[in-house]
Write a protein that holds these residues in place. Structure first.
Motif, PDB file in Angstrom:
ATOM      1  N   ASP A  24      -0.548  30.069   1.170  1.00 35.10           N
ATOM      2  CA  ASP A  24      -0.316  29.203   2.389  1.00 35.10           C
ATOM      3  C   ASP A  24       0.379  27.973   2.105  1.00 35.10           C
ATOM      4  O   ASP A  24       1.035  27.342   3.145  1.00 35.10           O
ATOM      5  CB  ASP A  24      -1.981  29.002   2.631  1.00 35.10           C
ATOM      6  CG  ASP A  24      -2.572  29.902   3.386  1.00 35.10           C
ATOM      7  OD1 ASP A  24      -1.980  30.948   3.975  1.00 35.10           O
ATOM      8  OD2 ASP A  24      -3.830  29.868   3.324  1.00 35.10           O
ATOM      9  N   SER A  25       0.437  27.647   0.915  1.00 32.57           N
ATOM     10  CA  SER A  25       1.517  26.158   0.529  1.00 32.57           C
ATOM     11  C   SER A  25       2.809  26.618   0.192  1.00 32.57           C
ATOM     12  O   SER A  25       3.648  25.794  -0.511  1.00 32.57           O
ATOM     13  CB  SER A  25       0.681  25.361  -0.496  1.00 32.57           C
ATOM     14  OG  SER A  25       0.598  26.263  -1.604  1.00 32.57           O
ATOM     15  N   GLY A  26       3.091  27.924   0.041  1.00 36.82           N
ATOM     16  CA  GLY A  26       4.246  28.428  -0.415  1.00 36.82           C
ATOM     17  C   GLY A  26       5.457  27.977   0.394  1.00 36.82           C
ATOM     18  O   GLY A  26       5.353  27.505   1.609  1.00 36.82           O
ATOM     19  N   CYS A  27       6.797  28.457   0.183  1.00 38.09           N
ATOM     20  CA  CYS A  27       7.993  27.992   0.939  1.00 38.09           C
ATOM     21  C   CYS A  27       9.028  29.381   0.977  1.00 38.09           C
ATOM     22  O   CYS A  27       9.089  29.773  -0.206  1.00 38.09           O
ATOM     23  CB  CYS A  27       8.410  26.558   0.537  1.00 38.09           C
ATOM     24  SG  CYS A  27       9.837  26.134   1.265  1.00 38.09           S
ATOM     25  N   SER A  42       3.878  28.784  -4.348  1.00 36.11           N
ATOM     26  CA  SER A  42       2.811  27.894  -4.057  1.00 36.11           C
ATOM     27  C   SER A  42       3.665  26.364  -3.829  1.00 36.11           C
ATOM     28  O   SER A  42       4.904  26.403  -4.531  1.00 36.11           O
ATOM     29  CB  SER A  42       1.785  27.646  -4.759  1.00 36.11           C
ATOM     30  OG  SER A  42       2.310  27.624  -6.166  1.00 36.11           O
ATOM     31  N   LEU A  43       3.033  25.234  -3.476  1.00 36.13           N
ATOM     32  CA  LEU A  43       3.505  24.124  -3.502  1.00 36.13           C
ATOM     33  C   LEU A  43       3.921  23.501  -4.869  1.00 36.13           C
ATOM     34  O   LEU A  43       3.038  23.576  -5.853  1.00 36.13           O
ATOM     35  CB  LEU A  43       2.579  23.240  -2.871  1.00 36.13           C
ATOM     36  CG  LEU A  43       3.104  21.582  -2.498  1.00 36.13           C
ATOM     37  CD1 LEU A  43       4.385  21.730  -1.661  1.00 36.13           C
ATOM     38  CD2 LEU A  43       2.090  20.875  -2.056  1.00 36.13           C
ATOM     39  N   SER A  44       4.903  23.002  -5.178  1.00 37.64           N
ATOM     40  CA  SER A  44       5.486  22.294  -6.288  1.00 37.64           C
ATOM     41  C   SER A  44       4.800  20.889  -6.492  1.00 37.64           C
ATOM     42  O   SER A  44       4.466  20.119  -5.763  1.00 37.64           O
ATOM     43  CB  SER A  44       6.947  22.071  -6.430  1.00 37.64           C
ATOM     44  OG  SER A  44       7.407  21.464  -7.497  1.00 37.64           O
ATOM     45  N   ASP A  45       4.546  20.521  -7.912  1.00 36.76           N
ATOM     46  CA  ASP A  45       4.036  19.112  -8.033  1.00 36.76           C
ATOM     47  C   ASP A  45       5.195  17.986  -7.410  1.00 36.76           C
ATOM     48  O   ASP A  45       4.598  16.900  -7.240  1.00 36.76           O
ATOM     49  CB  ASP A  45       3.854  18.871  -9.529  1.00 36.76           C
ATOM     50  CG  ASP A  45       2.703  19.785  -9.947  1.00 36.76           C
ATOM     51  OD1 ASP A  45       1.855  19.893  -9.396  1.00 36.76           O
ATOM     52  OD2 ASP A  45       2.675  19.822 -11.343  1.00 36.76           O
ATOM     53  N   PRO A  47       7.687  18.535  -4.667  1.00 35.49           N
ATOM     54  CA  PRO A  47       8.451  19.376  -3.639  1.00 35.49           C
ATOM     55  C   PRO A  47       9.853  18.790  -3.139  1.00 35.49           C
ATOM     56  O   PRO A  47      10.733  19.771  -3.344  1.00 35.49           O
ATOM     57  CB  PRO A  47       7.455  19.425  -2.427  1.00 35.49           C
ATOM     58  CG  PRO A  47       6.433  18.160  -2.714  1.00 35.49           C
ATOM     59  CD  PRO A  47       6.546  18.000  -4.244  1.00 35.49           C
TER      60      PRO A  47
END
Length: 61
Positions: A24-27, A42-45, A47
């Motif tokens: 869900d937090s990926g790109c 997933s979301l990076s620390d 982004p």
């Protein structure tokens, strides 16, 4: 839910998550020819820094 631009999309069956290989937090960064240039599960620390790094790599600049 509608899948039109700027509308919320709900992946009830999980098909999109499995096909895209992101959470869900990926790109996904998709090229104009519809090939995936980069994916983050997933979301990076950091982004913004990660996106700058990836764009630099993808654009070879």
């Amino acid at each position: 839910m509608s899948s039109a631009p700027r509308r919320e999309f709900i992946d009830h069956s999980g098909d999109w998550a499995r096909a895209s290989e992101i959470g869900d937090s990926g790109c996904l960064l998709v090229r104009p020819d519809h090939h995936v240039a980069w994916r983050a599960p997933s979301l990076s620390d950091a982004p913004e820094a990660e996106l700058r790094r990836v764009l630099h790599e993808v654009l070879a600049r």
